[in-house]
Design an enzyme around this catalytic site. Structure first.
Site, PDB file in Angstrom:
ATOM      1  N   THR A 103       0.992  -1.292   0.038  1.00  0.00           N
ATOM      2  CA  THR A 103       0.034  -0.082  -0.005  1.00  0.00           C
ATOM      3  C   THR A 103       0.751   1.344   0.003  1.00  0.00           C
ATOM      4  O   THR A 103       0.563   2.189  -0.801  1.00  0.00           O
ATOM      5  CB  THR A 103      -1.022   0.059   1.378  1.00  0.00           C
TER       6      THR A 103
ATOM      7  N   ARG B 192      -1.401   6.047   5.781  1.00  0.00           N
ATOM      8  CA  ARG B 192      -0.406   6.073   4.446  1.00  0.00           C
ATOM      9  C   ARG B 192      -0.886   6.277   3.122  1.00  0.00           C
ATOM     10  O   ARG B 192      -0.379   7.000   2.245  1.00  0.00           O
ATOM     11  CB  ARG B 192       0.464   4.778   4.384  1.00  0.00           C
TER      12      ARG B 192
ATOM     13  N   HIS C  27      -8.317  -9.445   2.515  1.00  0.00           N
ATOM     14  CA  HIS C  27      -7.332 -10.017   3.134  1.00  0.00           C
ATOM     15  C   HIS C  27      -8.259 -11.067   4.207  1.00  0.00           C
ATOM     16  O   HIS C  27      -7.853 -12.088   4.270  1.00  0.00           O
ATOM     17  CB  HIS C  27      -6.515  -9.231   4.203  1.00  0.00           C
TER      18      HIS C  27
HETATM   19 ZN   LIG Z   1      -2.926  -1.505  -0.415  1.00  0.00          ZN
END
Ligand SMILES: [Zn+2]
Length: 380
Positions: free
Chosen positions: A75, A159, A304
């Site tokens: 990511t 992020r 996930h």
């Molecule tokens: Zn990602």
């Protein structure tokens, strides 16, 4: 789960052909869909409405083979590469976390103990772009207009908000699961804007989670996915099976608002925040180009938890399609169809669950890290 670097880039610009050099768009909107594989466009195509993903593909440019050449496609590096136009060896975001030879410590890509959290006292506020070594598109826009452009970022993941905005942008906002609020750091702002305090005061995470999660359409229509009850998925805390419907009463009682991230509501609240930011910061309303960077993180958390062939994932994309439709309609009204350029892409893709592939007799497996480590040391 290992990840592939499939990027899709869809660019929508209704008036692209008529832009003269003198007429820049009033607003650029970047959308990153975390972990979106290109094949989802095809797999879910017949399930999408006309105003979301289909509108982008039909009315925009669909670049099917657009990617950067680097690993690992996590990511942090993904978002940073998209918005800086260069790869990790240049922009410095080489992973989500990396080992620092000098100190022996692990560095998280946007962690910065020198800044002050704004809007929270939790650890989640100590974030900045200090490790990002190059400028972003937003930074260049700020420089080009001597600071007159407004540049904002919104995402659940810190992020995914910080790295797209970069250094000189007005603010990056991200989700603090300790408080359920969207927060920032004093790299960007001294205090949260009033409109964001009002937004946080609505306690939307709690409101959304109280609704639970059931499929948008009848579960028998989810034929693009494998059976809802399968052994390749992880059931959320305290739920015996990973099947619909989900309720989050246990998590709400314990104030574990982080569960929001692995639900479609994480994307919906990101859309809500993007629209609030757009309206309150008056983006695209003056004569310079502004920029809004949006990243939808829940697609990654759900991918996930449940895998890439899950009913849960299909449902997240069908609901995201609706959220994107609402966002586009709002942009049409607030900024005007002719006045914005929007792109949608992904930071990385995702691999199949290895156990699922093995069961299909396709060669696959898992690396046992301890064993691998041992063998590597013996080899050397
Ligand atoms: Zn990602």
């Amino acid at each position: 789960m290992s990840r592939f670097k499939f990027f899709l880039l869809i660019l929508i610009s209704y008036s692209f052909g008529s832009y003269s050099q003198k007429k820049a768009p009033k607003l650029v909107i970047g959308i990153v869909v975390d972990q979106m594989r290109t094949d989802y466009i095809y797999r879910y195509w017949n399930r999408f409405g006309d105003g979301g993903f289909k509108r982008l593909v039909n009315d925009g440019f669909f670049c099917k083979n657009t990617h950067y050449n680097y690993v690992p496609t996590y990511t942090g590096p993904g978002h940073c590469s998209i918005y800086t136009g260069c790869t990790p060896s240049t922009h410095g975001i080489i992973a989500n976390d990396w080992f620092m030879k000098e100190t022996g410590a692990t560095q998280y890509c946007v962690s910065d103990k020198q800044v002050k959290p704004i809007g929270t006292s939790s650890e989640n506020g100590y974030m900045s772009p200090k490790n990002q070594l190059t400028t972003t598109l937003g930074d260049e826009l700020k420089l080009f207009t001597n600071g007159r452009s407004k540049v904002f970022g919104v995402a659940l993941k810190d992020r995914s908000s910080v790295l797209p905005v970069g250094h000189a942008g007005n603010a990056a906002f991200w989700f603090d699961e300790e408080t359920g609020n969207f927060v920032s750091s004093d790299w960007y702002v001294k205090e949260l804007p009033g409109w964001l305090n009002n937004f946080n005061a609505k306690k939307l995470p709690k409101q959304y989670l109280e609704q639970g999660w059931n499929t948008l359409y009848g579960i028998e229509t989810y034929t693009n996915s494998i059976a809802d009850d399968n052994k390749y998925e992880a059931a959320p805390n305290k739920k015996p099976k990973p099947v619909f419907p989900y309720d989050y009463k246990a998590q709400l009682t314990e104030n574990k608002l982080g569960i929001l991230k692995a639900t479609p509501w994480g994307n919906t609240i990101t859309k809500d925040l993007a629209i609030e930011c757009l309206k309150n910061e008056q983006l695209g309303k003056n004569d310079v180009t502004d920029m809004l960077c949006i990243s939808y993180s829940s697609t990654d958390y759900v991918g996930h938890a449940y895998g890439i062939r899950a009913v849960e994932l299909e449902d997240v994309y069908l609901r995201l399609d609706k959220d994107i439709e609402e966002l586009l309609k709002t942009l049409d009204t607030e900024v005007g169809k002719e006045n914005y350029v929007l792109f949608l892409t992904a930071d990385h893709g995702a691999a199949d669950v290895a156990a699922y592939l093995k069961d299909q007799k396709i060669p696959a497996g898992y690396i046992k890290e301890k064993q691998f480590n041992k063998e590597l040391k013996t080899f050397c």
